[in-house]
Motif scaffolding. Structure first.
Motif, PDB file in Angstrom:
ATOM      1  N   ALA A   1      -7.198   1.857  10.170  1.00  0.00           N
ATOM      2  CA  ALA A   1      -8.057   2.970   9.748  1.00  0.00           C
ATOM      3  C   ALA A   1      -7.713   3.366   8.314  1.00  0.00           C
ATOM      4  N   TRP A   2      -6.419   3.377   7.990  1.00  0.00           N
ATOM      5  CA  TRP A   2      -6.013   3.688   6.610  1.00  0.00           C
ATOM      6  C   TRP A   2      -6.514   2.602   5.663  1.00  0.00           C
ATOM      7  N   VAL A   3      -6.368   1.350   6.049  1.00  0.00           N
ATOM      8  CA  VAL A   3      -6.813   0.233   5.209  1.00  0.00           C
ATOM      9  C   VAL A   3      -8.314   0.315   4.952  1.00  0.00           C
ATOM     10  N   ARG A   4      -9.082   0.594   5.972  1.00  0.00           N
ATOM     11  CA  ARG A   4     -10.533   0.710   5.795  1.00  0.00           C
ATOM     12  C   ARG A   4     -10.880   1.856   4.856  1.00  0.00           C
TER      13      ARG A   4
ATOM     14  N   ARG B   1       8.715  13.087  -1.522  1.00  0.00           N
ATOM     15  CA  ARG B   1       7.874  12.058  -2.146  1.00  0.00           C
ATOM     16  C   ARG B   1       6.389  12.390  -2.101  1.00  0.00           C
ATOM     17  N   GLY B   2       6.068  13.602  -1.662  1.00  0.00           N
ATOM     18  CA  GLY B   2       4.677  14.026  -1.617  1.00  0.00           C
ATOM     19  C   GLY B   2       3.837  13.274  -0.606  1.00  0.00           C
ATOM     20  N   LEU B   3       4.455  12.875   0.487  1.00  0.00           N
ATOM     21  CA  LEU B   3       3.755  12.127   1.530  1.00  0.00           C
ATOM     22  C   LEU B   3       3.407  13.041   2.696  1.00  0.00           C
TER      23      LEU B   3
ATOM     24  N   ARG C   1      -4.102   9.165   0.849  1.00  0.00           N
ATOM     25  CA  ARG C   1      -3.597   7.888   0.356  1.00  0.00           C
ATOM     26  C   ARG C   1      -2.091   7.773   0.569  1.00  0.00           C
ATOM     27  N   GLY C   2      -1.368   8.815   0.255  1.00  0.00           N
ATOM     28  CA  GLY C   2       0.082   8.807   0.449  1.00  0.00           C
ATOM     29  C   GLY C   2       0.437   9.509   1.741  1.00  0.00           C
TER      30      GLY C   2
ATOM     31  N   HIS D   1       0.830  -1.197   0.000  1.00  0.00           N
ATOM     32  CA  HIS D   1       0.000   0.000   0.000  1.00  0.00           C
ATOM     33  C   HIS D   1       0.871   1.255   0.000  1.00  0.00           C
ATOM     34  N   SER D   2       0.244   2.415  -0.087  1.00  0.00           N
ATOM     35  CA  SER D   2       1.001   3.663  -0.238  1.00  0.00           C
ATOM     36  C   SER D   2       1.201   4.423   1.075  1.00  0.00           C
ATOM     37  N   PHE D   3       0.894   3.812   2.202  1.00  0.00           N
ATOM     38  CA  PHE D   3       1.196   4.474   3.472  1.00  0.00           C
ATOM     39  C   PHE D   3       2.489   3.896   4.050  1.00  0.00           C
ATOM     40  N   HIS D   4       3.219   4.740   4.757  1.00  0.00           N
ATOM     41  CA  HIS D   4       4.445   4.345   5.431  1.00  0.00           C
ATOM     42  C   HIS D   4       4.216   4.438   6.940  1.00  0.00           C
TER      43      HIS D   4
END
Length: 203
Positions: free
Chosen positions: A192-195, A121-123, A144-145, A53-56
């Motif tokens: 929470a991010w996944v949902r 990286r625009g996060l 998303r990021g 996924h796009s979260f770190h």
């Protein structure tokens, strides 16, 4: 006692470069899902790289907190793009249960270095801590990021890290305790991010 994993492969060996001859011969007792049984370590990482996924996830490591391993293990389970250690390079890996080997690890000397990485990286840099002025993660529109940042058990996010974060989010609580375990908080935040981005069909 129940034995983890599987024994030696029964029957003709399967064909393909992703299979590990040693595991096929002796069995696979690693902490991996069944789909990756008998796979080479490098093949597992390569396959995961196609679906991360796009979260770190980032963790401050000033006091060698044993909860870091738990956070990293959850980051693996939730498919985080990578995990980041801020502060001391060496961290307590026991709780990770070797799952860190299947992820991409980055080290940053301080909060400013992590913030620079995120900006390039625009996060969005988002802290997770129940601080005055923090907002509920349940109602925050998680981008998303992003990089979800967690402090060490007890002190929480450092002052320099709070200053670098675009927002600080907290998890709503309904009991008498002031806070929840850092590893548990990280699991709630990642889910929470996944949902929001995996299961929300309106995204």
């Amino acid at each position: 006692m129940h034995e983890v994993g599987v024994g030696p492969w029964v029957g003709p060996w399967p064909e393909g470069d992703h299979w590990d001859p040693e595991l096929l011969e002796h069995g696979d007792r690693r902490n991996v899902v069944d789909a990756y049984r008998y796979w080479r370590h490098e093949a597992v990482v390569a396959d995961l790289d196609t679906k991360r996924h796009s979260f770190h996830v980032a963790v401050e490591n000033w006091g060698h907190d044993f909860n870091i391993g738990s956070v990293i293990r959850t980051a693996n389970a939730m498919g985080a793009a990578a995990f980041h250690i801020v502060g001391r390079r060496r961290w307590n890996r026991r709780g990770a249960m070797v799952t860190d080997r299947y992820q991409h690890e980055h080290h940053h000397a301080d909060a400013a270095a992590l913030a620079a990485y995120a900006r390039e990286r625009g996060l969005a840099l988002l802290g997770v801590d129940n601080l005055p002025g923090s907002v509920p993660i349940e109602t925050y529109d998680l981008p998303r990021g992003c990089v979800l940042v967690f402090g060490q058990e007890g002190p929480g996010l450092s002052e320099p890290m709070r200053a670098e974060c675009e927002a600080v989010l907290h998890i709503e609580q309904f009991g008498s305790t002031r806070s929840i375990n850092a590893g548990a908080a990280a699991a709630v935040a990642m889910h929470a991010w996944v949902r929001r981005h995996v299961f929300d069909q309106h995204v």
